[in-house]
Design an enzyme around this catalytic site. Structure first.
Site, PDB file in Angstrom:
ATOM      1  N   ASP A  31       0.878  -1.059   0.151  1.00  0.00           N
ATOM      2  CA  ASP A  31       0.036   0.017  -0.130  1.00  0.00           C
ATOM      3  C   ASP A  31       0.815   1.254  -0.001  1.00  0.00           C
ATOM      4  O   ASP A  31       1.687   1.416   0.935  1.00  0.00           O
ATOM      5  CB  ASP A  31      -0.725  -0.130   1.209  1.00  0.00           C
ATOM      6  N   GLU A  83      29.792   7.133   6.393  1.00  0.00           N
ATOM      7  CA  GLU A  83      29.619   5.860   6.736  1.00  0.00           C
ATOM      8  C   GLU A  83      29.659   4.726   5.388  1.00  0.00           C
ATOM      9  O   GLU A  83      29.522   3.852   5.282  1.00  0.00           O
ATOM     10  CB  GLU A  83      28.627   5.347   7.652  1.00  0.00           C
ATOM     11  N   CYS A 120      25.572   7.391  11.768  1.00  0.00           N
ATOM     12  CA  CYS A 120      25.014   8.445  11.549  1.00  0.00           C
ATOM     13  C   CYS A 120      25.438   9.675  12.398  1.00  0.00           C
ATOM     14  O   CYS A 120      25.053  10.983  12.041  1.00  0.00           O
ATOM     15  CB  CYS A 120      23.533   8.647  11.400  1.00  0.00           C
ATOM     16  N   THR A 163      13.877   3.006   2.820  1.00  0.00           N
ATOM     17  CA  THR A 163      14.643   4.268   3.409  1.00  0.00           C
ATOM     18  C   THR A 163      15.939   4.931   2.840  1.00  0.00           C
ATOM     19  O   THR A 163      16.566   5.446   3.706  1.00  0.00           O
ATOM     20  CB  THR A 163      14.663   3.956   4.948  1.00  0.00           C
ATOM     21  N   SER A 211      16.359  -1.814  15.970  1.00  0.00           N
ATOM     22  CA  SER A 211      16.997  -0.589  15.635  1.00  0.00           C
ATOM     23  C   SER A 211      16.305   0.647  15.998  1.00  0.00           C
ATOM     24  O   SER A 211      16.820   1.655  16.759  1.00  0.00           O
ATOM     25  CB  SER A 211      17.781  -0.293  14.188  1.00  0.00           C
ATOM     26  N   HIS A 244      17.762  13.281  14.274  1.00  0.00           N
ATOM     27  CA  HIS A 244      18.232  12.461  13.245  1.00  0.00           C
ATOM     28  C   HIS A 244      17.075  11.446  12.666  1.00  0.00           C
ATOM     29  O   HIS A 244      16.367  11.074  13.347  1.00  0.00           O
ATOM     30  CB  HIS A 244      19.507  11.199  13.690  1.00  0.00           C
ATOM     31  N   LYS A 253       8.116   8.855  16.529  1.00  0.00           N
ATOM     32  CA  LYS A 253       7.969   8.306  17.584  1.00  0.00           C
ATOM     33  C   LYS A 253       9.102   8.842  18.676  1.00  0.00           C
ATOM     34  O   LYS A 253       8.565   9.002  20.136  1.00  0.00           O
ATOM     35  CB  LYS A 253       8.507   6.765  17.708  1.00  0.00           C
ATOM     36  N   ASN A 328      16.939   8.860   3.955  1.00  0.00           N
ATOM     37  CA  ASN A 328      18.093   8.920   5.045  1.00  0.00           C
ATOM     38  C   ASN A 328      19.355   9.177   4.294  1.00  0.00           C
ATOM     39  O   ASN A 328      20.049   8.627   3.330  1.00  0.00           O
ATOM     40  CB  ASN A 328      18.250   7.534   5.553  1.00  0.00           C
ATOM     41  N   SER A 364      23.766   4.309  14.621  1.00  0.00           N
ATOM     42  CA  SER A 364      23.676   2.786  15.254  1.00  0.00           C
ATOM     43  C   SER A 364      25.008   2.607  15.684  1.00  0.00           C
ATOM     44  O   SER A 364      25.966   2.959  15.352  1.00  0.00           O
ATOM     45  CB  SER A 364      23.349   2.204  13.938  1.00  0.00           C
TER      46      SER A 364
HETATM   47  P1  HMG Z   1       8.948  -2.482   7.641  1.00  0.00           P
HETATM   48  O1  HMG Z   1       8.746  -3.686   8.370  1.00  0.00           O
HETATM   49  O2  HMG Z   1       9.069  -2.798   6.208  1.00  0.00           O
HETATM   50  O3  HMG Z   1       7.792  -1.628   8.024  1.00  0.00           O
HETATM   51  O4  HMG Z   1      10.190  -1.704   8.149  1.00  0.00           O
HETATM   52  P2  HMG Z   1       6.666  -1.783   9.328  1.00  0.00           P
HETATM   53  O5  HMG Z   1       5.670  -2.802   8.644  1.00  0.00           O
HETATM   54  O6  HMG Z   1       7.219  -1.667  10.244  1.00  0.00           O
HETATM   55  O7  HMG Z   1       5.866  -0.376   8.430  1.00  0.00           O
HETATM   56  C1  HMG Z   1       6.350   0.776   8.867  1.00  0.00           C
HETATM   57  C2  HMG Z   1       5.191   1.667   9.424  1.00  0.00           C
HETATM   58  O8  HMG Z   1       4.336   1.997   8.590  1.00  0.00           O
HETATM   59  C3  HMG Z   1       4.437   1.119  10.821  1.00  0.00           C
HETATM   60  O9  HMG Z   1       4.396   2.245  11.639  1.00  0.00           O
HETATM   61  C4  HMG Z   1       3.260   0.821  10.245  1.00  0.00           C
HETATM   62  O10 HMG Z   1       2.341   0.499  11.056  1.00  0.00           O
HETATM   63  C5  HMG Z   1       2.966   1.838   9.236  1.00  0.00           C
HETATM   64  P3  HMG Z   1       4.401   2.067  13.161  1.00  0.00           P
HETATM   65  O11 HMG Z   1       3.693   1.099  13.745  1.00  0.00           O
HETATM   66  O12 HMG Z   1       5.940   1.907  13.391  1.00  0.00           O
HETATM   67  O13 HMG Z   1       4.210   3.757  13.670  1.00  0.00           O
HETATM   68  N1  HMG Z   1       2.188   1.193   7.842  1.00  0.00           N
HETATM   69  C6  HMG Z   1       1.248   1.783   7.550  1.00  0.00           C
HETATM   70  N2  HMG Z   1       0.752   2.961   7.685  1.00  0.00           N
HETATM   71  C7  HMG Z   1      -0.256   3.734   6.946  1.00  0.00           C
HETATM   72  N3  HMG Z   1      -1.140   2.995   6.048  1.00  0.00           N
HETATM   73  C8  HMG Z   1      -0.561   1.767   5.556  1.00  0.00           C
HETATM   74  C9  HMG Z   1       0.580   1.186   6.327  1.00  0.00           C
HETATM   75  N4  HMG Z   1       1.253  -0.020   6.513  1.00  0.00           N
HETATM   76  C10 HMG Z   1       2.351  -0.170   7.073  1.00  0.00           C
HETATM   77  N5  HMG Z   1      -1.015   1.018   4.588  1.00  0.00           N
HETATM   78  C11 HMG Z   1      11.912  -0.428   9.264  1.00  0.00           C
HETATM   79  C12 HMG Z   1      10.417  -0.710   8.773  1.00  0.00           C
HETATM   80  C13 HMG Z   1      12.118   0.787   9.676  1.00  0.00           C
HETATM   81  C14 HMG Z   1      12.179  -1.695  10.283  1.00  0.00           C
HETATM   82  C15 HMG Z   1      13.028  -0.746   8.114  1.00  0.00           C
HETATM   83  O14 HMG Z   1      12.544   0.304   7.012  1.00  0.00           O
HETATM   84  C16 HMG Z   1      14.033  -0.601   8.244  1.00  0.00           C
HETATM   85  O15 HMG Z   1      14.657  -1.683   8.679  1.00  0.00           O
HETATM   86  N6  HMG Z   1      14.692   0.417   7.975  1.00  0.00           N
HETATM   87  C17 HMG Z   1      16.219   0.406   8.280  1.00  0.00           C
HETATM   88  C18 HMG Z   1      16.631   0.778   9.668  1.00  0.00           C
HETATM   89  C19 HMG Z   1      16.309   2.018  10.134  1.00  0.00           C
HETATM   90  O16 HMG Z   1      16.176   3.026   9.613  1.00  0.00           O
HETATM   91  N7  HMG Z   1      16.045   2.263  11.585  1.00  0.00           N
HETATM   92  C20 HMG Z   1      15.784   3.353  12.230  1.00  0.00           C
HETATM   93  C21 HMG Z   1      16.426   3.405  13.610  1.00  0.00           C
HETATM   94  S1  HMG Z   1      18.228   3.453  13.530  1.00  0.00           S
HETATM   95  C22 HMG Z   1      18.992   4.278  12.798  1.00  0.00           C
HETATM   96  O17 HMG Z   1      18.206   5.574  12.431  1.00  0.00           O
HETATM   97  C23 HMG Z   1      20.306   4.741  12.357  1.00  0.00           C
HETATM   98  C24 HMG Z   1      20.494   4.506  10.726  1.00  0.00           C
HETATM   99  O18 HMG Z   1      20.330   5.742  10.168  1.00  0.00           O
HETATM  100  C25 HMG Z   1      21.906   3.928  10.437  1.00  0.00           C
HETATM  101  C26 HMG Z   1      23.216   4.502  11.320  1.00  0.00           C
HETATM  102  O19 HMG Z   1      23.125   5.245  12.342  1.00  0.00           O
HETATM  103  O20 HMG Z   1      24.119   4.837  10.556  1.00  0.00           O
HETATM  104  C27 HMG Z   1      19.563   3.573  10.148  1.00  0.00           C
END
Ligand code: HMG
Length: 445
Positions: A31, A83, A120, A163, A211, A244, A253, A328, A364
């Site tokens: 979606d 990174e 990051c 992302t 994460s 970030h 969040k 990102n 991270s």
């Molecule tokens: P995912 O499993 O594809 O997504 O991965 P999901 O199923 O968790 O859905 C995401 C959100 O969309 C959820 O919201 C769903 O409910 C919503 P939440 O419940 O969390 O509030 N959703 C919808 N909303 C409206 N209509 C819909 C619908 N469907 C779903 N139809 C995940 C998400 C973040 C895990 C993935 O993208 C990922 O692995 N990303 C990479 C890691 C990341 O960015 N982590 C963030 C924290 S760590 C960080 O920031 C450091 C980083 O930048 C690296 C560094 O420091 O070097 C990553």
């Protein structure tokens, strides 16, 4: 004490764009609202075939130096935070300096250069190092160039693929800055974590769901640590909180957690009590699960209040506008969030000089850092000089087939040569390999 902080900032986005709801979601059978509403993203920026972390960093720095009339002799330090480095020895800052020396008179032979790594958060750490170098009186009247540049690519099929992003932010750090002064107070939340890492590999190993939790836990610790030195933060004292931003949904969040923390034991909590009750206190619960259930219930009610929506709309949402369009940028993300907030201020004719900003950085592995900034008199002129809207609008929009090709072209394990989708103009480009495996660059007029 003399004010030290960011005098000027410039942004450079990768020249390509992937539409997430329109192009990515249908291919994934998902979606589109998962992207627009859930993750909070409309598009990602990607580097064209002639772009990489050096070209994007050098292009942001070039714009900054050109606009501010700076010459190499004005810069005593060049730090690059990334990174996405491709060399374990020679830092990206040497490549960037080489590029800039090709177009400006003079050289950086007496500038200290380095590369910072901590996921990051390294961009903020470099900013901090630059401020400390000036405060220590070692700068000889010169400023520091801090560049945060990344190609945030994930393996195809990884949950993080949604992302992705690519871009650079260049900052000029000086005494008596025009844009923001940094507080000396700062707070840290740091722990040995394995939520996201790249052990000598290009694409990250990610435990995505974890994460998110690690980000929130470290950010909360950093806020508590910051308050232990700077005193309690009150929502009324803060104009914006750039966090970030791996994707805006993450900041949604963090914003909620932060608001709960900074309104605890304040008149705001009292005002809200009639509508949603008081915040649950851990000591009032016998077991942890019941406490967490009560917290979730409180947060869900808080989200529905006008008071929270107003605060989020004025303090957090303006920091996310650019991120929604680019994804990102890893080290550059929090610095882009600051730009986004100030740009909102400019567009809405806000009086921001003297206002405070709380900056929440995260990397991270994992570490969060919080410090405050005071917006300076020159902020309006600095932000008005940016051309980020033009940059975003002129990106080439990738089809799905384009995207697959461009991802392969940037994959270090694949040998794929493709035609660029855009024509470079007044920018540095990758120009092939030298005899020692070094990357070569040239400026295209
Ligand atoms: P995912 O499993 O594809 O997504 O991965 P999901 O199923 O968790 O859905 C995401 C959100 O969309 C959820 O919201 C769903 O409910 C919503 P939440 O419940 O969390 O509030 N959703 C919808 N909303 C409206 N209509 C819909 C619908 N469907 C779903 N139809 C995940 C998400 C973040 C895990 C993935 O993208 C990922 O692995 N990303 C990479 C890691 C990341 O960015 N982590 C963030 C924290 S760590 C960080 O920031 C450091 C980083 O930048 C690296 C560094 O420091 O070097 C990553």
């Amino acid at each position: 004490m003399t004010a030290v902080g960011i005098d000027a900032i410039e942004v450079w986005t990768g020249n390509l764009k992937l539409d997430l709801p329109g192009t990515f979601a249908p291919q994934k059978g998902e979606d589109p609202e998962k992207y627009t509403k859930g993750l909070g993203l409309n598009a990602s920026s990607f580097p064209d075939s002639y772009e990489d972390i050096v070209t994007m960093g050098a292009n942001a720095a070039y714009r900054l130096m050109d606009r501010k009339g700076l010459e190499p002799k004005d810069i005593g330090r060049i730090d690059v935070a990334t990174e996405s480095a491709f060399d374990n020895s020679k830092p990206v800052s040497t490549y960037v300096a080489g590029c800039l020396e090709g177009v400006f008179d003079g050289d950086f032979h007496h500038a200290n250069k380095g590369e910072r790594k901590f996921a990051c958060i390294a961009g903020t750490q470099s900013l901090d190092d630059a401020c400390n170098w000036i405060r220590a009186g070692r700068n000889r009247g010169r400023g520091a160039l801090v560049i945060a540049t990344d190609t945030a690519l994930y393996a195809r099929g990884d949950a993080g693929e949604a992302t992705q992003g690519a871009g650079a932010v260049a900052m000029y750090i000086t005494e008596n800055p025009s844009l923001v002064e940094l507080s000396t107070e700062q707070g840290y939340g740091s722990a040995d974590e394995t939520d996201f890492l790249k052990p000598n590999q290009q694409f990250p190993s990610v435990d995505g769901k974890r994460s998110v939790q690690v980000y929130l836990a470290r950010m909360r610790e950093a806020l508590e640590d910051y308050e232990s030195v700077a005193g309690d933060v009150h929502p009324d004292d803060i104009a914006f909180i750039p966090f970030h931003t791996p994707f805006p949904g993450m900041v949604r969040k963090a914003g909620m957690l932060g608001y709960r923390h900074i309104t605890r034991d304040t008149a705001i909590e009292d005002d809200l009590a009639a509508e949603i009750g008081r915040q649950p206190r851990e000591e009032a619960f016998d077991d942890e699960a019941a406490y967490h259930d009560a917290l979730r219930e409180y947060m869900s009610a808080l989200k529905g209040t006008d008071r929270y929506a107003d605060w989020y709309g004025s303090t957090i949402d303006p920091t996310l506008t650019l991120s929604r369009e680019v994804g990102n940028w890893y080290t550059g993300s929090v610095h882009l969030a600051r730009v986004s907030a100030l740009k909102h201020g400019l567009e809405n004719e806000l009086e921001l000089a003297g206002e405070r900003v709380l900056v929440g950085s995260y990397g991270s592995g994992a570490q969060a850092e919080i410090h405050a900034e005071t917006i300076q008199d020159g902020w309006r002129e600095e932000i008005a000089a940016l051309n980020i809207d033009e940059q975003l609008a002129s990106r080439y929009e990738l089809t799905w087939a384009d995207y697959e090709e461009i991802h392969d072209a940037h994959n270090h394990d694949m040998d794929v040569d493709i035609e660029p989708r855009t024509t470079p103009e007044a920018e540095f480009v990758f120009d092939g390999w030298g005899p020692m495996g070094e990357r070569k660059y040239r400026f295209v007029d």
